[in-house]
Scaffold this active site. Structure first.
Site, PDB file in Angstrom:
ATOM      1  N   ASP A 154       9.401 -79.994 -80.795  1.00  0.00           N
ATOM      2  CA  ASP A 154       7.985 -80.296 -80.532  1.00  0.00           C
ATOM      3  C   ASP A 154       7.702 -81.715 -81.011  1.00  0.00           C
ATOM      4  O   ASP A 154       8.462 -82.282 -81.803  1.00  0.00           O
ATOM      5  CB  ASP A 154       7.063 -79.284 -81.237  1.00  0.00           C
ATOM      6  CG  ASP A 154       7.035 -79.466 -82.748  1.00  0.00           C
ATOM      7  OD1 ASP A 154       8.132 -79.531 -83.351  1.00  0.00           O
ATOM      8  OD2 ASP A 154       5.944 -79.567 -83.330  1.00  0.00           O
ATOM      9  N   GLU A 167       7.038 -77.924 -85.655  1.00  0.00           N
ATOM     10  CA  GLU A 167       7.085 -78.659 -86.933  1.00  0.00           C
ATOM     11  C   GLU A 167       5.848 -79.525 -87.094  1.00  0.00           C
ATOM     12  O   GLU A 167       5.257 -79.590 -88.169  1.00  0.00           O
ATOM     13  CB  GLU A 167       8.353 -79.518 -86.987  1.00  0.00           C
ATOM     14  CG  GLU A 167       8.665 -80.056 -88.372  1.00  0.00           C
ATOM     15  CD  GLU A 167       7.951 -81.349 -88.717  1.00  0.00           C
ATOM     16  OE1 GLU A 167       7.858 -81.657 -89.910  1.00  0.00           O
ATOM     17  OE2 GLU A 167       7.464 -82.044 -87.807  1.00  0.00           O
TER      18      GLU A 167
END
Ligand SMILES: [Zn+2]
Length: 454
Positions: A92, A156
């Site tokens: 991500d 994250e």
């Protein structure tokens, strides 16, 4: 050990790596469904899973983590008796922010002045490509000498903690002898750096009550206790004149013994205005990596626009305390709480609520894993030696892994050197760093396997 065959293989794999990073950067995998469709993250996760399968990974799975995102896991068995190394990255990315400020489209990997620009190019899609390159080079040069687990996290950047909770609920899954977190960066391009410490954190909300209700400042001001004034005095007690953090009982004189951060470089990186002084004492590295730092991150008080001539009956602030390595975050929480209660002026009623806490982290840099990494970095960066830096912030997953696997060594490396401008517009990765760090990681895995055999 010579880096030559590994380095030559990785050099020849760089065009493919660029093509792959281009594909991976094209996914708008911002793990915030309010901003980007979830399908973008799912497509990126599928891409990562396919890449692992293509490398011969087994048990490749998209793990549904409790925050509604997916982490990708795979296992590559090594020779019998070989140690297991966990390689971490996240797929991500941060949102692109102001797209018009990008010199090239954020989700199109674009080469410019010797760097590759794109959101996630360094943080941390490039980190996943680094892991692939290292494994491919080892396969081409005798085989991967360790068992490898890869985990690519899906959230994250959002800090929603899905993988941490998943790992706690499935403690066997990520168990390893050594963990390489591919999500930090060299201190500068060309200077091989392992991040060996992270500060922890505690977050408190403090509320002061002094009156039953707000009062007119003309009629009562001067004698009635003003909760906002009390709060200003209380918060000021957390700092010395020079700006150092002063929490009763919390020492703030530890010295950093690794890489130093030149003051001029820090001023420039932090964009400190001319004529404004840095705060604190000791070296910059002491202050940001080895000592506590308190920050008032929010105050509830009347805004200037619409302000009325009132004394405040109540005031609230949120305080973050960065906890240096070697201190216990729970103890720091107790000390800060006691300090706030003790220093509230005028008998103001104090209530303190804890809203977050994370332990600091310190690696054992004399371990076999660090020795193996030092030798790998010296070979991959001729003329340089491994530097150890700290990080002022925290990586919550790092603490989770350290707590779950206290015997495992954790090494933090990656592509996020300062020029990468991660989290900002015009993020980029240095292809030379990608190449050298992939060589580093491959040599590290080999050195580490050798150290365990010896
Ligand atoms: Zn990252």
């Amino acid at each position: 050990m010579t880096a030559r065959p590994i380095a030559a293989t990785i050099a020849s794999l760089m065009p493919r790596a660029k093509a792959e990073l281009t594909e991976l950067v094209a996914f708008q995998s911002v793990a915030d469904p309010a901003q980007f469709p979830r399908s973008e993250c799912e497509a990126a996760a599928d891409w990562v899973a396919d890449a692992l399968r293509a490398e011969g990974f087994q048990d490749v799975a998209l793990l549904d983590t409790p925050d509604g995102t997916q982490s990708v896991y795979g296992f590559l068995p090594g020779p019998a008796g070989a140690p297991t190394v966990l390689l971490y990255a996240h797929y991500d990315v941060q949102p692109p922010l102001d797209e018009s400020a990008w010199l090239s489209p954020p989700f199109e990997l674009t080469e410019r002045d010797g760097r590759w620009y794109g959101r996630g190019a360094a943080d941390c899609k490039g980190g996943f490509i680094m892991h692939l390159l290292a494994l491919r080079a080892l396969k081409a040069d005798g085989g991967v000498p360790v068992s490898v687990k890869v985990i690519a996290e899906g959230s994250e950047e959002q800090g929603t903690g899905g993988l941490e909770r998943y790992a706690q609920a499935h403690p066997e899954l990520l168990a390893a002898d050594t963990i390489v977190i591919g999500d930090t960066g060299n201190f500068r391009v060309g200077l091989p750096t392992v991040t060996a410490t992270l500060r922890g954190m505690t977050m408190l909300r403090v509320t002061l009550d002094t009156l039953e209700g707000n009062l007119h400042s003309g009629q009562f001001g001067g004698a009635a206790p003003d909760a906002l004034a009390a709060m200003i005095q209380l918060l000021a007690s957390l700092r010395a004149e020079d700006g150092s953090t002063t929490v009763d009982g919390l020492t703030a004189d530890t010295e950093w013994d690794g890489l130093q951060y030149p003051e001029a470089e820090f001023r420039s990186d932090a964009k400190v205005l001319d004529g404004v002084e840095l705060i604190g004492t000791g070296t910059v590295a002491d202050r940001i990596w080895a000592r506590p730092a308190v920050t008032v991150i929010g105050i509830d008080c009347p805004p200037v626009v619409g302000a009325t001539p009132s004394l405040q009956a109540s005031a609230r602030a949120q305080i973050s305390l960065r906890v240096p390595p070697g201190r216990d975050a729970a103890e720091a929480t107790e000390l800060l709480t006691a300090h706030l209660v003790a220093h509230a002026p005028w008998g103001a009623r104090v209530s303190v609520e804890q809203v977050g806490q994370g332990q600091p982290f310190r690696a054992d840099t004399t371990s076999p894993a660090y020795t193996s990494m030092a030798r790998a970095m010296e070979a991959a960066y001729p003329g340089e030696t491994m530097q150890t830096s700290g990080m002022g912030g925290s990586i919550p997953l790092c603490n989770t892994l350290a707590a779950l696997y206290p015997e495992a060594e954790i090494l933090l490396i990656g592509l996020s050197e300062p020029e990468a401008q991660i989290h900002a517009v015009n993020e980029s990765v240095s292809p030379e760093e990608l190449e050298r760090l992939s060589v580093t990681e491959a040599l590290f895995l080999r050195n580490y396997a050798d150290s365990k055999r010896a």
